[in-house]
Design an enzyme around this catalytic site. Structure first.
Site, PDB file in Angstrom:
ATOM      1  N   GLU A  41     -10.565  -2.016   4.503  1.00 29.40           N
ATOM      2  CA  GLU A  41      -9.395  -2.115   5.382  1.00 29.40           C
ATOM      3  C   GLU A  41      -9.832  -2.076   6.844  1.00 29.40           C
ATOM      4  O   GLU A  41      -9.303  -2.795   7.689  1.00 29.40           O
ATOM      5  CB  GLU A  41      -8.409  -0.973   5.101  1.00 29.40           C
ATOM      6  CG  GLU A  41      -7.187  -1.010   6.008  1.00 29.40           C
ATOM      7  CD  GLU A  41      -6.164   0.068   5.686  1.00 29.40           C
ATOM      8  OE1 GLU A  41      -5.160   0.134   6.399  1.00 29.40           O
ATOM      9  OE2 GLU A  41      -6.366   0.829   4.720  1.00 29.40           O
ATOM     10  N   GLN A  74       0.829  -1.210   0.000  1.00 31.17           N
ATOM     11  CA  GLN A  74       0.000   0.000   0.000  1.00 31.17           C
ATOM     12  C   GLN A  74       0.861   1.257   0.000  1.00 31.17           C
ATOM     13  O   GLN A  74       1.689   1.446   0.887  1.00 31.17           O
ATOM     14  CB  GLN A  74      -0.901  -0.002   1.233  1.00 31.17           C
ATOM     15  CG  GLN A  74      -1.769   1.250   1.371  1.00 31.17           C
ATOM     16  CD  GLN A  74      -2.750   1.137   2.520  1.00 31.17           C
ATOM     17  OE1 GLN A  74      -3.820   0.566   2.386  1.00 31.17           O
ATOM     18  NE2 GLN A  74      -2.380   1.674   3.671  1.00 31.17           N
ATOM     19  N   SER A  83       0.891   6.616   2.837  1.00 26.21           N
ATOM     20  CA  SER A  83       1.598   7.591   3.676  1.00 26.21           C
ATOM     21  C   SER A  83       2.867   8.102   3.004  1.00 26.21           C
ATOM     22  O   SER A  83       3.551   7.377   2.277  1.00 26.21           O
ATOM     23  CB  SER A  83       1.959   6.971   5.028  1.00 26.21           C
ATOM     24  OG  SER A  83       0.814   6.639   5.768  1.00 26.21           O
TER      25      SER A  83
END
Length: 313
Positions: A149, A31, A34
């Site tokens: 998620e 993923q 961030s």
């Protein structure tokens, strides 16, 4: 998680290519959300994706990327334009991790584990055909994916097993008054409360999984499940530390089976560890679970979502 987004927003060609591989494990995503300056405030992300013919040229970095070295694809949010709102101009894209210009640097934890990474992108060319949904509207895709998620899985079974292990260990562990730990009213009351709430969590997860099986998304229930599962896990790992006692103190990553390689550690030749594997895991899981109420959107944010969407506050 990304499979749900592909099912909802992907083209038929994307579904045909990615979904079978995700199911077999041949396609393994990490993923890319961030960034060093965009964590909890994800909409502040700045990794640039500049259109160039049929490609997007991506430059920037992502951080805290779990299993980036094992993954062969990454789903990422990139900045394609800048709008009045930060959420505008973000695009959801799938990037082949073998693409030229990608560099992965592991982030070594204090435990020695190398699970998370920083990923650098230097003019990485990504076909526009790898965009999920519409260019500049990736925030819509990301919000949908976050529902899965936060609440698209089943955490209760593992927590139920942990609760059972704690109860069994507490029978043989001395308590604060000299008797058995399981007979200590304060400890047994906390454990019973956590196990009851875990059974409630299981029922709620069944309800959400039934909705997903019918083609519906979890909706705001995902926020509720995220709060319940992470806070229950924190409670149970606190109890596991008490139940493990001295056996949970030794640093023994070979027994804990951590999530990634442990730097500069040599397991003893005889494989010795101080207790049952779960007791060795107890401190590792305890520290890891401190982040549970923060990742995937802090629990304070989840309560705000529920207050606004469900209670109209």
């Amino acid at each position: 998680m990304v499979a749900h987004a592909i099912i909802k927003f992907g083209t038929q060609a994307q579904k045909d290519y990615f979904l079978p591989g995700i199911l077999t494990g041949e396609v393994f995503f990490c993923q890319g959300y961030s960034e060093p300056e965009a964590g909890s405030d994800l909409a502040a992300l700045s990794m640039a994706a500049v259109p160039d013919g049929d490609d997007l040229v991506c430059t920037g970095s992502k951080i805290w990327t779990t299993h980036a070295r094992e993954a062969n694809w990454i789903f990422a949010l990139v900045r394609t334009t800048r709008g009045v709102k930060k959420q505008q101009g973000i695009t959801f894209v799938l990037i082949d991790m073998t693409s030229p210009g990608i560099e992965i640097r592991p982030l070594v934890m204090t435990s020695g584990e190398e699970v998370q990474n920083q990923v650098f992108f230097d003019e990485v060319r990504v076909p526009k055909s790898n965009v999920i949904g519409v260019i500049d509207d990736g925030w819509t895709v990301a919000k949908y994916l976050l529902e899965f998620e936060r609440g698209g899985g089943a955490n209760a079974p593992a927590l139920q097993v942990l609760g059972e292990e704690i109860a069994t260990a507490a029978i043989g562990q001395p308590g604060p008054a000299g008797g058995r730990l399981i007979d200590d009213p304060a400890f047994s009351r906390r454990l019973a409360d956590a196990r009851i709430r875990t059974d409630v969590l299981e029922i709620l997860e069944y309800q959400v999984l039934a909705a997903v099986a019918e083609g519906r998304n979890p909706g705001t229930a995902s926020s509720m499940l995220k709060i319940l599962s992470t806070e229950l896990s924190q409670t149970l790992t606190e109890l596991s530390i008490e139940a493990a006692g001295p056996l949970g103190r030794a640093y023994q990553p070979h027994a804990t089976c951590p999530g990634g390689p442990v730097a500069e550690y040599q397991a003893p030749a005889d494989g010795y560890h101080s207790g049952a594997p779960w007791q060795a895991v107890a401190p590792l899981r305890y520290f890891n679970d401190r982040a549970g109420s923060i990742y995937a959107g802090s629990n304070e944010i989840q309560r705000n979502i529920l207050a606004k969407a469900e209670l109209g506050l």
